[in-house]
Design a protein around this motif. Structure first.
Motif, PDB file in Angstrom:
ATOM      1  N   ILE A   1       0.866  -1.182   0.000  1.00  0.00           N
ATOM      2  CA  ILE A   1       0.000   0.000   0.000  1.00  0.00           C
ATOM      3  C   ILE A   1       0.897   1.223   0.000  1.00  0.00           C
ATOM      4  O   ILE A   1       1.806   1.340   0.831  1.00  0.00           O
ATOM      5  N   CYS A   2       0.633   2.115  -0.924  1.00  0.00           N
ATOM      6  CA  CYS A   2       1.457   3.318  -1.011  1.00  0.00           C
ATOM      7  C   CYS A   2       1.145   4.252   0.161  1.00  0.00           C
ATOM      8  O   CYS A   2       0.074   4.167   0.776  1.00  0.00           O
ATOM      9  N   PRO A   3       2.055   5.151   0.492  1.00  0.00           N
ATOM     10  CA  PRO A   3       1.854   6.057   1.626  1.00  0.00           C
ATOM     11  C   PRO A   3       0.586   6.912   1.513  1.00  0.00           C
ATOM     12  O   PRO A   3      -0.101   7.136   2.520  1.00  0.00           O
ATOM     13  N   ASP A   4       0.249   7.356   0.311  1.00  0.00           N
ATOM     14  CA  ASP A   4      -0.971   8.174   0.159  1.00  0.00           C
ATOM     15  C   ASP A   4      -2.220   7.375   0.521  1.00  0.00           C
ATOM     16  O   ASP A   4      -3.125   7.891   1.184  1.00  0.00           O
ATOM     17  N   CYS A   5      -2.280   6.119   0.084  1.00  0.00           N
ATOM     18  CA  CYS A   5      -3.450   5.288   0.400  1.00  0.00           C
ATOM     19  C   CYS A   5      -3.498   4.924   1.878  1.00  0.00           C
ATOM     20  O   CYS A   5      -4.577   4.841   2.469  1.00  0.00           O
ATOM     21  N   ILE A   6      -2.351   4.689   2.491  1.00  0.00           N
ATOM     22  CA  ILE A   6      -2.339   4.415   3.935  1.00  0.00           C
ATOM     23  C   ILE A   6      -2.908   5.624   4.674  1.00  0.00           C
ATOM     24  O   ILE A   6      -3.755   5.470   5.567  1.00  0.00           O
ATOM     25  N   ARG A   7      -2.483   6.813   4.303  1.00  0.00           N
ATOM     26  CA  ARG A   7      -2.980   8.028   4.977  1.00  0.00           C
ATOM     27  C   ARG A   7      -4.486   8.185   4.792  1.00  0.00           C
ATOM     28  O   ARG A   7      -5.200   8.589   5.699  1.00  0.00           O
ATOM     29  N   ARG A   8      -4.977   7.864   3.575  1.00  0.00           N
ATOM     30  CA  ARG A   8      -6.400   8.041   3.274  1.00  0.00           C
ATOM     31  C   ARG A   8      -7.250   6.938   3.898  1.00  0.00           C
ATOM     32  O   ARG A   8      -8.291   7.207   4.493  1.00  0.00           O
ATOM     33  N   LEU A   9      -6.796   5.671   3.796  1.00  0.00           N
ATOM     34  CA  LEU A   9      -7.612   4.541   4.245  1.00  0.00           C
ATOM     35  C   LEU A   9      -7.400   4.169   5.715  1.00  0.00           C
ATOM     36  O   LEU A   9      -8.300   3.646   6.366  1.00  0.00           O
ATOM     37  N   TYR A  10      -6.200   4.385   6.212  1.00  0.00           N
ATOM     38  CA  TYR A  10      -5.860   4.001   7.590  1.00  0.00           C
ATOM     39  C   TYR A  10      -5.202   5.173   8.305  1.00  0.00           C
ATOM     40  O   TYR A  10      -4.034   5.119   8.674  1.00  0.00           O
ATOM     41  N   PRO A  11      -5.942   6.234   8.530  1.00  0.00           N
ATOM     42  CA  PRO A  11      -5.337   7.439   9.109  1.00  0.00           C
ATOM     43  C   PRO A  11      -4.710   7.215  10.482  1.00  0.00           C
ATOM     44  O   PRO A  11      -3.722   7.866  10.817  1.00  0.00           O
TER      45      PRO A  11
END
Length: 130
Positions: free
Chosen positions: A110-120
């Motif tokens: 999972i890329c960092p942008d998706c981690i921030r968006r999906l798993y804040p």
């Protein structure tokens, strides 16, 4: 005096050196035609060439060629879900299509942008990395 050459024969041979290296040599044997019957018969011209680099390059190219599969042309891809339509008009995920048509294999991350968006709540781990 000798006349022109007859058919020549070429042989590639492999030789193991004292340093356990494999060297390749190309031997070219060219029988000579006798201009006069009184001359010695069975004369031949022998030449040798070190073709080790050529053989190594050839081996590398064959190996690379055996591993290459190329996608060509237009790939129908869904503008919404990004699935790709194959030759049988079936829709496939990008991963499964590429696995079927190339030698690619996938592992998921999972890329960092998706981690921030999906798993804040876990994104603070990303901020602590150097």
């Amino acid at each position: 005096m000798t006349a022109p050459f007859k058919d020549s024969y070429t042989y590639d041979i492999s030789v193991q050196t004292v340093h356990n290296e494999q060297r390749w040599f190309r031997l070219e044997l060219t029988p000579l035609i006798q201009a006069a019957p009184s001359l010695l018969s069975d004369l031949a011209l022998i030449a040798h060439t070190d073709v080790t680099e050529q053989k190594q390059t050839e081996r590398q190219l064959k190996k690379a060629l055996s591993e290459v599969r190329t996608l060509r042309g237009l790939l129908p891809i869904c503008a919404v879900c990004k699935q790709i339509k194959d030759e049988q008009d079936s829709w496939n995920s990008v991963e499964s299509y590429l696995e079927k048509h190339t030698h690619a294999e996938f592992t998921h991350d999972i890329c960092p942008d998706c981690i921030r968006r999906l798993y804040p709540k876990y994104s603070n781990i990303l901020d602590k990395r150097p």
